[in-house]
Design an enzyme around this catalytic site. Structure first.
Site, short mmCIF file in Angstrom:
data_model
loop_
_atom_site.label_atom_id
_atom_site.label_comp_id
_atom_site.label_asym_id
_atom_site.label_seq_id
_atom_site.Cartn_x
_atom_site.Cartn_y
_atom_site.Cartn_z
N ASP A 1 -3.94 6.29 -15.43
CA ASP A 1 -4.45 5.94 -14.33
C ASP A 1 -5.63 6.76 -14.04
O ASP A 1 -5.53 8.24 -14.19
CB ASP A 1 -3.08 6.33 -13.03
CG ASP A 1 -3.46 5.78 -11.75
OD1 ASP A 1 -4.46 5.96 -11.16
OD2 ASP A 1 -2.65 4.84 -11.25
N TYR B 1 1.81 3.34 -5.78
CA TYR B 1 2.86 3.19 -4.96
C TYR B 1 3.93 2.53 -5.83
O TYR B 1 4.96 3.24 -6.38
CB TYR B 1 2.59 2.41 -3.81
CG TYR B 1 3.88 1.81 -2.82
CD1 TYR B 1 4.85 2.56 -2.59
CD2 TYR B 1 3.85 0.48 -2.44
CE1 TYR B 1 6.01 2.02 -1.90
CE2 TYR B 1 4.82 0.16 -1.91
CZ TYR B 1 6.01 0.94 -1.42
OH TYR B 1 6.86 0.38 -0.70
N ASP C 1 -4.85 -14.81 7.15
CA ASP C 1 -3.27 -14.49 7.06
C ASP C 1 -2.43 -16.03 7.13
O ASP C 1 -2.36 -16.70 7.87
CB ASP C 1 -2.73 -13.72 8.43
CG ASP C 1 -3.10 -12.24 8.25
OD1 ASP C 1 -3.26 -11.81 7.14
OD2 ASP C 1 -3.43 -11.44 9.22
N TYR D 1 -8.86 -11.56 -3.77
CA TYR D 1 -7.68 -10.77 -4.18
C TYR D 1 -6.79 -11.78 -4.91
O TYR D 1 -6.28 -11.62 -6.18
CB TYR D 1 -7.01 -10.09 -2.91
CG TYR D 1 -5.78 -9.32 -3.45
CD1 TYR D 1 -5.76 -8.50 -4.62
CD2 TYR D 1 -4.69 -9.82 -2.91
CE1 TYR D 1 -4.48 -8.14 -5.13
CE2 TYR D 1 -3.49 -9.28 -3.14
CZ TYR D 1 -3.14 -8.46 -4.25
OH TYR D 1 -1.92 -7.77 -4.97
N LEU E 1 -9.15 2.21 -16.77
CA LEU E 1 -8.50 1.15 -17.96
C LEU E 1 -9.70 0.43 -18.67
O LEU E 1 -9.74 -0.19 -19.53
CB LEU E 1 -7.65 0.17 -17.26
CG LEU E 1 -6.32 0.80 -16.86
CD1 LEU E 1 -5.63 0.01 -15.78
CD2 LEU E 1 -5.60 1.07 -18.08
N TYR F 1 -7.04 -3.44 -7.45
CA TYR F 1 -7.37 -3.00 -5.97
C TYR F 1 -6.52 -4.26 -5.34
O TYR F 1 -6.45 -5.34 -5.67
CB TYR F 1 -8.67 -3.23 -5.67
CG TYR F 1 -9.69 -2.02 -6.34
CD1 TYR F 1 -8.90 -0.67 -6.73
CD2 TYR F 1 -10.85 -2.18 -6.90
CE1 TYR F 1 -9.53 0.16 -7.11
CE2 TYR F 1 -11.66 -1.22 -7.48
CZ TYR F 1 -10.85 0.28 -7.84
OH TYR F 1 -11.54 1.04 -8.25
N ARG G 1 7.01 -12.71 7.15
CA ARG G 1 6.90 -12.20 5.56
C ARG G 1 8.31 -11.96 4.93
O ARG G 1 9.36 -11.68 5.61
CB ARG G 1 6.27 -10.65 5.48
CG ARG G 1 4.67 -11.22 5.92
CD ARG G 1 3.79 -12.21 4.76
NE ARG G 1 2.48 -12.42 5.24
CZ ARG G 1 2.03 -13.39 6.00
NH1 ARG G 1 3.15 -14.21 6.47
NH2 ARG G 1 0.78 -13.50 6.26
N1 LIG Z 1 2.09 -3.41 -2.34
C1 LIG Z 1 2.41 -4.70 -2.32
O1 LIG Z 1 2.90 -5.19 -1.35
C2 LIG Z 1 1.95 -5.64 -3.57
C3 LIG Z 1 2.27 -6.85 -3.18
C4 LIG Z 1 2.08 -7.85 -4.28
C5 LIG Z 1 1.44 -7.49 -5.56
N2 LIG Z 1 0.96 -6.11 -5.58
C6 LIG Z 1 0.31 -5.72 -6.71
O2 LIG Z 1 1.20 -4.65 -7.31
C7 LIG Z 1 0.07 -3.40 -8.01
C8 LIG Z 1 0.54 -2.43 -7.51
O3 LIG Z 1 0.30 -2.04 -6.02
P1 LIG Z 1 0.35 -0.82 -5.16
O4 LIG Z 1 0.73 -1.18 -3.74
O5 LIG Z 1 1.39 0.16 -5.98
O6 LIG Z 1 -1.23 -0.28 -5.45
P2 LIG Z 1 -1.85 1.21 -5.49
O7 LIG Z 1 -3.19 1.29 -5.25
O8 LIG Z 1 -0.69 1.94 -4.76
O9 LIG Z 1 -1.63 1.41 -7.09
C9 LIG Z 1 -2.74 1.08 -8.06
C10 LIG Z 1 -2.92 2.18 -8.82
O10 LIG Z 1 -3.95 1.75 -10.02
C11 LIG Z 1 -4.89 2.60 -10.08
N3 LIG Z 1 -6.14 2.06 -10.68
C12 LIG Z 1 -6.71 1.04 -10.16
N4 LIG Z 1 -7.81 0.59 -11.04
C13 LIG Z 1 -7.58 1.33 -12.08
C14 LIG Z 1 -8.50 1.38 -13.14
N5 LIG Z 1 -9.53 0.70 -13.21
N6 LIG Z 1 -8.15 2.20 -13.98
C15 LIG Z 1 -6.96 3.12 -14.14
N7 LIG Z 1 -6.05 3.01 -12.72
C16 LIG Z 1 -6.62 2.09 -11.98
C17 LIG Z 1 -4.99 3.44 -8.68
O11 LIG Z 1 -5.53 4.57 -8.83
C18 LIG Z 1 -3.55 3.30 -8.21
O12 LIG Z 1 -2.76 4.50 -8.62
C19 LIG Z 1 -1.29 -4.25 -7.68
O13 LIG Z 1 -1.50 -4.81 -8.70
C20 LIG Z 1 -1.13 -5.23 -6.43
O14 LIG Z 1 -2.10 -5.94 -6.60
C21 LIG Z 1 1.38 -5.22 -4.59
#
Ligand SMILES: NC(=O)c1ccc[n+]([C@@H]2O[C@H](COP(=O)([O-])OP(=O)(O)OC[C@H]3O[C@@H](n4cnc5c(N)ncnc54)[C@H](O)[C@@H]3O)[C@@H](O)[C@H]2O)c1
Length: 330
Positions: free
Chosen positions: A31, A11, A286, A142, A53, A77, A223
């Site tokens: 990815d 995302y 939460d 997490y 990775l 994750y 939030r």
């Molecule tokens: N969505 C939120 O609100 C939010 C808030 C704070 C932090 N984050 C952080 O931002 C980052 C992105 O979040 P997101 O919502 O886009 O997550 P997402 O799950 O949509 O995207 C993560 C991507 O990483 C890939 N991936 C995971 N493990 C992998 C590996 N070992 N090798 C290769 N690819 C791998 C997945 O296939 C996926 O495409 C994450 O690190 C998350 O912890 C997200």
């Protein structure tokens, strides 16, 4: 700049990869598609290395062959509940894999790193808005996995003067690309705004609100909802600040908190439809209220959120969901 976007099929990674391409950078997405979408990569228009990775050899080869200068690391994750049920999965993919990425970078001579950290590293803070020097006491595996990486980054920087990094602590990422090109598609969908919209469309039975007795003005959690295009912009700006030795820890939020009930009301205004809601008990883990003091991001990155009105943010998600009833599935 030649940038490896790890997790760029996901995302936030895909929106950022798109912004990087638009601003003239050369992007390679790395990815394993475990939680991302090939279609998103196609829309971004960057080459995809489909691998984990954890495959250090593949990673080192990619960094060398593509002559990568910066790694942006979104891959992780990111479900709090899942992390409680499967902590080892989280420590492995979020911590151990990140260490492998950093070692691969060292091997390939890449020294600039932008890391997706999170407001979950703060846990349930005593006061809001949250500044970067607030105590970090995460309440889930997490959140702890992300805090551990922050520590790894500090230690790595202390040992290698060339290394520079930005750990960007996002609040609640939301919305979809304002030009309608990219969206949010998680399965299951843990985030409030898409969950509300899917409930409105009847694609999930109802929206469950976890707790109505919190010490907030209307009893529901508060939030900070930050639009994904604003996050993408912050990454490009952070990358530009990474001179050797630079260490940045920065909140990325709007500085405004909205309650669950306020988001539901905004979704009803935007869609003109009622949200099917069930009010349930509080959910363990939460936090009551989380919103950023975003002043450091303004000072250090010259960044502030442009989309600050929940109606405007929800409208971008609504447009995408209506145009992509099955998300990225064709
Ligand atoms: N969505 C939120 O609100 C939010 C808030 C704070 C932090 N984050 C952080 O931002 C980052 C992105 O979040 P997101 O919502 O886009 O997550 P997402 O799950 O949509 O995207 C993560 C991507 O990483 C890939 N991936 C995971 N493990 C992998 C590996 N070992 N090798 C290769 N690819 C791998 C997945 O296939 C996926 O495409 C994450 O690190 C998350 O912890 C997200």
């Amino acid at each position: 700049m030649r940038v490896l976007v790890a997790g760029g099929a996901g995302y936030i990674g895909s929106h950022t990869a798109k912004r990087l391409v638009e601003t003239g950078h050369e992007v390679v997405i790395f990815d394993d598609l475990s939680r991302g979408h090939r279609e998103a990569v196609e829309i971004v228009g960057a080459p995809l290395v489909e691998a984990s990775l954890a495959d250090r050899e593949r990673l080192v080869t990619t960094l060398r062959e593509r002559r990568i200068e910066t790694v942006m690391h979104f891959a992780a994750y990111a479900y709090v509940g899942e992390s409680t049920e499967s902590p080892l999965l989280y420590y492995d993919n979020n911590v151990a894999t990140t260490i492998r990425v950093l070692r691969a970078m060292q091997e390939a001579g890449v020294s600039r790193f932008v890391f997706s950290s999170t407001c979950a590293t703060y846990g349930d803070p005593e006061t809001v808005p949250i500044t970067e020097n607030a105590l970090q006491r995460p309440v889930s595996p997490y959140g702890r996995s992300k805090l551990m990486v922050e520590q790894v980054l500090r230690d790595t920087a202390a040992a290698s003067p060339e290394f520079s990094f930005a750990a960007l602590r996002y609040f609640n990422a939301c919305g979809c690309a304002q030009d309608g090109s990219l969206g949010e598609h998680h399965d299951p969908e843990p985030h409030l705004i898409p969950s509300v919209l899917l409930a409105i469309l009847g694609r999930r039975p109802e929206l469950v609100v976890f707790g109505t007795d919190y010490p907030t003005p209307d009893g529901t959690n508060v939030r900070d909802y930050i639009h994904v295009d604003d996050l993408a912009e912050a990454h490009v700006l952070a990358m530009e600040k990474l001179a050797p030795g630079t260490q940045i820890f920065c909140n990325l939020g709007t500085g405004r908190g909205f309650s669950v009930r306020e988001i539901l009301a905004a979704a009803e205004r935007v869609t003109g439809k009622k949200v099917p809601v069930r009010y349930g008990e509080r959910r363990a883990g939460d936090a009551i209220a989380l919103y950023a003091d975003p002043s450091l991001a303004k000072e250090v990155l010259g960044w502030e959120a442009k989309l600050r009105d929940p109606d405007e943010i929800i409208a971008t998600a609504w447009r995408w969901i209506l145009a992509h009833p099955k998300g990225y599935e064709r």
